[in-house]
Design a protein around this motif. Structure first.
Motif, short mmCIF file in Angstrom:
data_model
loop_
_atom_site.label_atom_id
_atom_site.label_comp_id
_atom_site.label_asym_id
_atom_site.label_seq_id
_atom_site.Cartn_x
_atom_site.Cartn_y
_atom_site.Cartn_z
N GLY A 269 4.49 2.31 -11.83
CA GLY A 269 4.93 1.00 -11.61
C GLY A 269 6.03 0.93 -10.37
N ILE A 270 6.75 1.80 -10.18
CA ILE A 270 7.79 1.85 -8.88
C ILE A 270 6.86 2.22 -7.94
CG2 ILE A 270 9.66 2.74 -8.07
CD1 ILE A 270 10.18 0.78 -9.92
N ALA A 271 6.03 3.29 -7.99
CA ALA A 271 5.06 3.77 -7.00
C ALA A 271 4.30 2.53 -6.42
CB ALA A 271 4.20 4.71 -7.53
N ALA A 275 4.05 1.17 -2.73
CA ALA A 275 2.93 1.40 -1.81
C ALA A 275 2.22 0.10 -1.51
CB ALA A 275 2.06 2.20 -2.48
N ALA A 276 2.63 -1.01 -2.30
CA ALA A 276 2.01 -2.28 -2.19
C ALA A 276 3.12 -3.25 -2.03
CB ALA A 276 0.70 -2.53 -3.21
N PRO A 277 3.85 -3.44 -1.15
CA PRO A 277 5.10 -4.43 -1.32
C PRO A 277 4.57 -5.90 -0.92
CG PRO A 277 5.02 -3.21 0.94
CD PRO A 277 4.17 -2.81 0.15
N TRP A 278 3.84 -6.27 -1.72
CA TRP A 278 3.58 -7.74 -1.78
C TRP A 278 4.00 -8.33 -3.14
CZ3 TRP A 278 -0.56 -4.24 -0.24
CH2 TRP A 278 -0.51 -3.84 1.01
N PRO A 279 4.05 -9.73 -3.22
CA PRO A 279 4.56 -10.17 -4.51
C PRO A 279 3.91 -9.92 -5.64
CG PRO A 279 4.65 -11.87 -2.82
CD PRO A 279 3.76 -10.78 -2.14
N VAL A 280 2.49 -9.94 -5.78
CA VAL A 280 1.96 -9.69 -7.15
C VAL A 280 1.80 -8.28 -7.41
CG1 VAL A 280 -0.49 -9.89 -8.22
CG2 VAL A 280 0.21 -11.93 -7.02
N PRO A 281 1.49 -7.41 -6.67
CA PRO A 281 1.48 -5.86 -6.87
C PRO A 281 2.83 -5.52 -7.17
CG PRO A 281 0.14 -5.95 -4.83
CD PRO A 281 0.85 -7.51 -5.19
N LEU A 340 21.33 3.38 4.01
CA LEU A 340 21.07 4.56 5.02
C LEU A 340 19.60 4.46 5.54
CD1 LEU A 340 22.88 7.40 2.95
CD2 LEU A 340 23.74 6.15 5.27
N ALA A 341 18.81 3.77 4.51
CA ALA A 341 17.40 3.93 5.27
C ALA A 341 16.77 2.30 4.86
CB ALA A 341 16.59 4.74 4.12
N ASN A 342 16.17 2.21 3.74
CA ASN A 342 15.84 0.58 3.53
C ASN A 342 15.45 0.71 2.06
OD1 ASN A 342 12.96 1.39 2.80
ND2 ASN A 342 12.57 1.86 5.04
N LEU A 343 15.26 -0.50 1.35
CA LEU A 343 15.30 -0.54 -0.08
C LEU A 343 13.94 -0.03 -0.70
CD1 LEU A 343 16.74 -1.74 -2.54
CD2 LEU A 343 15.50 -4.03 -2.23
N ARG A 344 13.07 0.26 0.10
CA ARG A 344 11.82 1.03 -0.36
C ARG A 344 12.20 2.35 -0.74
NH1 ARG A 344 6.81 -0.22 3.48
NH2 ARG A 344 5.43 0.74 1.50
N PHE A 345 12.95 2.90 0.40
CA PHE A 345 13.42 4.39 -0.19
C PHE A 345 14.55 4.28 -1.29
CE2 PHE A 345 11.83 5.26 4.43
CZ PHE A 345 11.36 6.73 3.86
N GLY A 346 15.28 3.14 -1.25
CA GLY A 346 16.15 3.10 -2.57
C GLY A 346 15.52 2.83 -3.80
N LEU A 347 14.41 2.34 -3.86
CA LEU A 347 13.54 2.19 -5.09
C LEU A 347 12.95 3.47 -5.23
CD1 LEU A 347 13.55 -0.38 -7.04
CD2 LEU A 347 11.35 -0.94 -6.04
N ALA A 348 12.67 4.27 -4.39
CA ALA A 348 11.91 5.65 -4.43
C ALA A 348 12.90 6.32 -5.15
CB ALA A 348 11.67 6.22 -3.37
N VAL A 349 14.18 6.28 -5.24
CA VAL A 349 15.18 7.12 -6.28
C VAL A 349 14.85 6.86 -7.70
CG1 VAL A 349 17.40 7.37 -6.79
CG2 VAL A 349 16.86 7.05 -4.66
N VAL A 350 14.35 5.49 -8.11
CA VAL A 350 13.87 5.22 -9.42
C VAL A 350 12.70 5.74 -9.80
CG1 VAL A 350 13.28 3.31 -11.02
CG2 VAL A 350 15.22 3.03 -9.10
N ALA A 351 11.75 6.05 -9.21
CA ALA A 351 10.56 6.64 -9.22
C ALA A 351 10.92 8.03 -9.46
CB ALA A 351 9.70 6.46 -7.96
N VAL A 352 11.77 8.88 -8.72
CA VAL A 352 12.19 10.17 -8.82
C VAL A 352 12.72 10.25 -10.27
CG1 VAL A 352 13.64 11.90 -8.08
CG2 VAL A 352 12.59 10.46 -6.57
N THR A 353 13.60 9.85 -10.79
CA THR A 353 14.29 9.75 -11.79
C THR A 353 13.15 9.74 -13.04
OG1 THR A 353 14.72 7.36 -12.15
CG2 THR A 353 16.29 8.69 -11.26
#
Length: 372
Positions: A269-271, A275-281, A340-353
């Protein structure tokens, strides 16, 4: 189910009136954050003593007393005339929330152990349902102009009466499996650390979703104004659906396989949202994350309640402390990475967990989880 529902509704009442508190005392964002930290801090500080208290008193009686104390503190928050008095009340609010939370989860573990099929996930679903109902009722009270103290009194009365009313129907706790073997005690201690670490990782993601979904919808997904709140709604809806369906999965697949599948679903879900940062995806991704995160805490609590030589309350309290820390630090960690980067990188932390839990968590904890 009634205890979990009123717990969620009561905690949501605090959330609804955070802006009320801010306006009443003229708080800056920094001071408001400090007030919110007092709630989390109270819960974290109380977890150790609370586990022993619930084990000594019994989860049934502790659920009654914890529910009444939690209700009174909810009323006390809206009754405080000065910010200097509000802070210790918020600390008590966090502590009594921890007491009620651990007691009702220990009772839930006893109920599940007394039945042929799992029920813990559905009980946590009632907490989510109570949170949604409490938030909706709070919004209605604000719309009707009902004074905050009167609203808090209604919710406090509901919670206290429920806690007292159901106490007679709760079960006596099963005794902890006795052990005097040093190896078994060390085994239980390692298990609690491992389950706590997984709970920490799981709640880092969950806490981040609560605080950052709306911002991600607005700043990254470029969602229309009316869609911004849908991110939180789809995540919460996924959580509720996942919990009410989770016991069936646990019964068929076992806790270990359910946990692994849930973590991969959250990762996917986070990926998708990244990967598709538009509203519906993004909304689809957030709902998948909600489904994936839904059953992690119930599974960790059940596993902690079954360790030899440890009472259910003490095991749950140890794991819950890690979970609260993750819930507290998750939004901060994602915010730091986003800065430090952007929110997409921030959300990637959730994917890592989620990925770490999927790859290593369930495999490492398989001996403590119910197999199938």
């Amino acid at each position: 189910m009634a205890l979990f529902f009123v717990n969620g509704a009561t905690f949501a009442t605090w959330g609804v009136h955070i802006p009320t508190i801010k306006a009443r005392f003229g708080l800056s964002d920094a001071m408001l954050s400090f007030a919110m930290l007092a709630v989390a801090g109270g819960a974290i500080l109380a977890m150790g003593p609370v586990g022993r208290w619930v084990a000594r008193l019994g989860s049934g009686r502790a659920s009654m007393l914890g529910g009444v104390a939690f209700a009174l503190c909810t009323l006390g928050i809206l009754a405080m005339p000065a910010f200097t008095l509000l802070l210790p009340m918020l600390l008590l609010f966090g502590m009594t929330n921890a007491a009620f939370d651990v007691a009702m989860n220990a009772q839930a573990a006893t109920v599940e152990a007394s039945r042929p099929r799992p029920v813990m996930s559905a009980l946590h679903g009632m907490f989510s349902l109570g949170g949604m109902a409490g938030a909706a009722f709070g919004g209605l009270m604000l719309t009707l102009g009902v004074p905050p103290l009167a609203h808090a009194a209604m919710i406090a009365a509901m919670t206290a009466l429920t806690a007292v009313g159901v106490a007679g129907g709760l079960l006596a706790d099963h005794p902890a499996m006795p052990t005097t073997d040093h190896h078994h005690r060390a085994h239980a201690s390692r298990a609690l650390w491992l389950l706590g670490l997984m709970a920490f990782l799981g709640l880092v993601g969950e806490g981040a979703m609560y605080d950052w979904t709306a911002v991600y919808m607005r700043d990254v997904a470029d969602a229309p104004l009316g869609w911004i709140s849908f991110g939180y709604a789809t995540f919460s809806g996924g959580m509720a659906c996942g919990r009410f369906g989770g016991d069936l999965l646990r019964a068929r697949l076992g806790d270990a396989r359910t946990l692994t599948g849930s973590a991969w679903l959250g990762f996917a879900g986070i990926a998708l949202a990244i990967a598709a940062p538009w509203p519906v995806p993004t909304l689809i991704g957030f709902s998948l994350m909600g489904l994936g995160a839904a059953n992690m805490v119930p599974i960790f609590f059940v596993a902690a309640s079954r360790l030899p030589g440890v009472t259910a309350a003490e095991g749950i309290a140890r794991v819950a402390r890690f979970a609260y820390v993750g819930l507290l630090l998750g939004p901060v960690l994602i915010g730091g990475v986003a800065h430090l980067a952007n929110l997409r990188f921030g959300l990637a932390v959730v994917a890592v967990t989620m990925g770490v839990i999927a790859l290593f968590g369930a495999r490492a904890a398989r001996r403590y989880l119910t197999p199938r």
